[in-house]
Write a protein that holds these residues in place. Structure first.
Motif, short mmCIF file in Angstrom:
data_model
loop_
_atom_site.label_atom_id
_atom_site.label_comp_id
_atom_site.label_asym_id
_atom_site.label_seq_id
_atom_site.Cartn_x
_atom_site.Cartn_y
_atom_site.Cartn_z
N CYS A 1 0.83 -1.21 0.00
CA CYS A 1 0.00 0.00 0.00
C CYS A 1 0.86 1.26 0.00
O CYS A 1 0.59 2.21 -0.74
CB CYS A 1 -0.93 0.01 1.21
SG CYS A 1 -2.27 -1.20 1.13
N ARG A 2 1.91 1.27 0.80
CA ARG A 2 2.80 2.43 0.85
C ARG A 2 3.54 2.61 -0.48
O ARG A 2 3.72 3.73 -0.95
CB ARG A 2 3.80 2.29 1.99
CG ARG A 2 3.25 2.69 3.30
CD ARG A 2 4.32 2.86 4.37
NE ARG A 2 3.62 3.03 5.62
CZ ARG A 2 3.08 2.04 6.33
NH1 ARG A 2 3.19 0.81 5.92
NH2 ARG A 2 2.44 2.30 7.44
N ALA A 3 3.97 1.51 -1.07
CA ALA A 3 4.67 1.59 -2.36
C ALA A 3 3.73 2.17 -3.42
O ALA A 3 4.14 2.98 -4.25
CB ALA A 3 5.18 0.21 -2.78
N CYS A 4 2.48 1.78 -3.38
CA CYS A 4 1.50 2.30 -4.33
C CYS A 4 1.26 3.79 -4.07
O CYS A 4 1.23 4.59 -5.01
CB CYS A 4 0.19 1.52 -4.23
SG CYS A 4 -1.02 1.99 -5.49
N ALA A 5 1.12 4.17 -2.82
CA ALA A 5 0.92 5.58 -2.48
C ALA A 5 2.10 6.42 -2.96
O ALA A 5 1.92 7.51 -3.52
CB ALA A 5 0.71 5.75 -0.98
N ASP A 6 3.31 5.90 -2.78
CA ASP A 6 4.51 6.62 -3.24
C ASP A 6 4.52 6.75 -4.76
O ASP A 6 4.84 7.81 -5.30
CB ASP A 6 5.78 5.90 -2.77
CG ASP A 6 6.00 6.00 -1.27
OD1 ASP A 6 5.34 6.84 -0.60
OD2 ASP A 6 6.83 5.23 -0.75
#
Length: 124
Positions: free
Chosen positions: A109-114
């Motif tokens: 999820c964090r990688a996608c947000a980034d």
């Protein structure tokens, strides 16, 4: 959609768009799997994690589809979609952080947000 003005800007735009779409796909898969592992009749906390997982998977999947369309969507619509995806991914990551065994999903999820944030910068 307004095309980037230089060859270098065009490459960055396309690379960031592809990276964002790829991160969305990976996040959608991770969230769908995580949501399927949560007991639908579990605690209120488990239900929240399950709902967020489902919502994040759906938002990421829809965002990926928009990013894969070739100039069929205007820049403002893409910007709104990418920002929505970034926001949902961050909220989901925070929920998964507090759920044992969901660390990899939170990371996706964090990688996608980034990736969404990086792509959004190319739309300015």
């Amino acid at each position: 959609m307004t095309p980037p003005t230089s060859q270098q800007q065009l490459y960055r735009f396309l690379e960031d768009r592809f990276s964002c779409a790829q991160a969305c796909t990976e996040c959608a898969r991770a969230c769908a799997v995580r949501a399927s592992l949560v007991d639908p009749d579990g605690t209120e906390r488990q239900e929240r994690v399950r709902r967020l997982g489902i919502m994040c998977a759906e938002v990421c999947d829809a965002t990926c589809r928009v990013l894969c369309e070739e100039n069929r969507t205007d820049e403002e619509s893409i910007r709104v979609r990418v920002e929505w995806c970034r926001s949902v991914c961050l909220e989901s990551a925070h929920a998964f952080d507090a759920y044992p065994g969901a660390e990899a999903t939170a990371d996706a999820c964090r990688a996608c947000a980034d990736a969404c944030a990086e792509f959004r910068e190319t739309l300015v």
